[in-house]
Design a protein around this motif. Structure first.
Motif, PDB file in Angstrom:
ATOM      1  N   SER A  12     -10.004 -11.881  43.866  1.00  0.00           N
ATOM      2  CA  SER A  12      -8.714 -12.357  43.383  1.00  0.00           C
ATOM      3  C   SER A  12      -8.687 -13.883  43.367  1.00  0.00           C
ATOM      4  O   SER A  12      -9.507 -14.543  43.999  1.00  0.00           O
ATOM      5  CB  SER A  12      -7.571 -11.827  44.250  1.00  0.00           C
ATOM      6  N   THR A  14      -5.739 -17.291  43.431  1.00  0.00           N
ATOM      7  CA  THR A  14      -4.373 -17.786  43.561  1.00  0.00           C
ATOM      8  C   THR A  14      -4.283 -19.160  42.925  1.00  0.00           C
ATOM      9  O   THR A  14      -5.155 -20.004  43.123  1.00  0.00           O
ATOM     10  CB  THR A  14      -3.948 -17.875  45.041  1.00  0.00           C
ATOM     11  N   HIS A  41      -7.504 -10.186  39.084  1.00  0.00           N
ATOM     12  CA  HIS A  41      -6.299 -10.185  39.927  1.00  0.00           C
ATOM     13  C   HIS A  41      -5.891 -11.646  40.136  1.00  0.00           C
ATOM     14  O   HIS A  41      -6.624 -12.423  40.741  1.00  0.00           O
ATOM     15  CB  HIS A  41      -6.600  -9.516  41.262  1.00  0.00           C
ATOM     16  N   THR A  43      -2.700 -14.348  41.288  1.00  0.00           N
ATOM     17  CA  THR A  43      -1.400 -14.605  41.900  1.00  0.00           C
ATOM     18  C   THR A  43      -0.988 -16.031  41.587  1.00  0.00           C
ATOM     19  O   THR A  43      -1.751 -16.972  41.804  1.00  0.00           O
ATOM     20  CB  THR A  43      -1.444 -14.402  43.423  1.00  0.00           C
ATOM     21  N   THR A  45       2.102 -18.997  42.056  1.00  0.00           N
ATOM     22  CA  THR A  45       3.275 -19.399  42.831  1.00  0.00           C
ATOM     23  C   THR A  45       3.507 -20.895  42.627  1.00  0.00           C
ATOM     24  O   THR A  45       2.804 -21.539  41.842  1.00  0.00           O
ATOM     25  CB  THR A  45       3.109 -19.060  44.316  1.00  0.00           C
ATOM     26  N   ASN A  76       0.552 -11.317  39.934  1.00  0.00           N
ATOM     27  CA  ASN A  76       1.745 -11.518  40.759  1.00  0.00           C
ATOM     28  C   ASN A  76       2.349 -12.870  40.365  1.00  0.00           C
ATOM     29  O   ASN A  76       1.738 -13.911  40.601  1.00  0.00           O
ATOM     30  CB  ASN A  76       1.389 -11.539  42.253  1.00  0.00           C
ATOM     31  N   SER A 225       3.140  -6.767  46.480  1.00  0.00           N
ATOM     32  CA  SER A 225       1.930  -7.527  46.134  1.00  0.00           C
ATOM     33  C   SER A 225       0.715  -7.074  46.940  1.00  0.00           C
ATOM     34  O   SER A 225      -0.328  -7.724  46.906  1.00  0.00           O
ATOM     35  CB  SER A 225       2.159  -9.026  46.357  1.00  0.00           C
ATOM     36  N   THR A 228      -0.597  -9.708  49.488  1.00  0.00           N
ATOM     37  CA  THR A 228      -1.221 -10.923  48.949  1.00  0.00           C
ATOM     38  C   THR A 228      -0.171 -11.992  48.655  1.00  0.00           C
ATOM     39  O   THR A 228      -0.365 -12.814  47.764  1.00  0.00           O
ATOM     40  CB  THR A 228      -2.028 -10.608  47.659  1.00  0.00           C
TER      41      THR A 228
END
Length: 235
Positions: A12, A14, A41, A43, A45, A76, A225, A228
């Protein structure tokens, strides 16, 4: 704007969006686009809460985000709160295009003024629109428009009963129905969750302030999530 990539865990990635301007005001234009390739995958933010500052008359800040999820991808979209300041004027839009078997967990937290400073939103404009399409067909469309005396509008019992913060969460995945009962178990009395259709779970939480909102929201996002939730949410 810039994007920071913390050390990725196995399988994954981020990405943390950083607004180096420190906020959004009238005339600003921010645009972000991300694509999750097949079987990946991702994420996304933000480093901190976004702030919408007082705008000059007739000016409006623009925020446009677009996500594309290829087959088998999981995204996500978990930005931290957007805080509306007195006199702010912002139009925000999020467009998501999903493959048939892609998975999405999306949250958009919103705070109505700086409660710790006693701020009351008697003059603000906020227009928000979320569009999610699967295989090009509409899956979830939601629009919010607040103008003028926002506090008075939110004070109405049939609107928000004086809530100072809220969040919209959408979970689009094949196992949505299996997640519904567990999500509802975490909800406060001022919230609701519904299975809109097979594979689509939506919920909204109203809270007195951002602290109460996070108290309810963090366990739900952690669950949806699959543990995660990005580290900036924990700071």
């Amino acid at each position: 704007m810039k994007v920071v990539f913390p050390r990725a865990s196995k399988g994954s990635m981020t990405a943390v969006l950083v607004n180096t301007a420190g906020g959004v005001t009238g005339g600003d234009q921010f645009a972000f686009e991300a694509r999750a390739g097949q079987g990946t995958h991702l994420t996304l933010t933000t480093q901190a809460a976004e702030r919408t500052y007082r705008a000059q008359p007739g000016e409006m800040g623009q925020i446009t985000n677009r996500l594309t999820l290829d087959p088998g991808a999981q995204v996500n979209w978990l930005p931290q709160e957007t805080i509306l300041f007195q006199g702010s004027s912002v139009r925000r839009r999020l467009n998501v295009d999903m493959a048939a078997d892609a998975r999405l967990c999306l949250a958009e937290p919103l705070v109505f003024g700086r409660a710790a400073m006693g701020e009351v939103l008697t003059n603000a404009t906020f227009q928000d629109r979320i569009e999610i399409r699967r295989e090009g067909k509409p899956l979830y469309l939601d629009a919010l428009s607040l103008t003028g005396d926002v506090a008075a509008h939110l004070a109405r019992p049939n609107i928000a009963n004086g809530a100072g913060a809220m969040v919209t969460v959408v979970y689009a995945a094949p196992d949505a129905v299996a997640r519904l009962d567990a999500v509802r178990a975490h909800l406060p009395d001022t919230a609701g969750a519904s299975l809109i259709q097979d594979g689509l779970l939506a919920l909204r939480i109203l809270a007195a302030d951002s602290h109460d909102l996070r108290t309810s929201l963090v366990p739900i996002l952690t669950f949806l999530s699959d543990n995660t939730l990005p580290r900036p949410w924990m700071i």
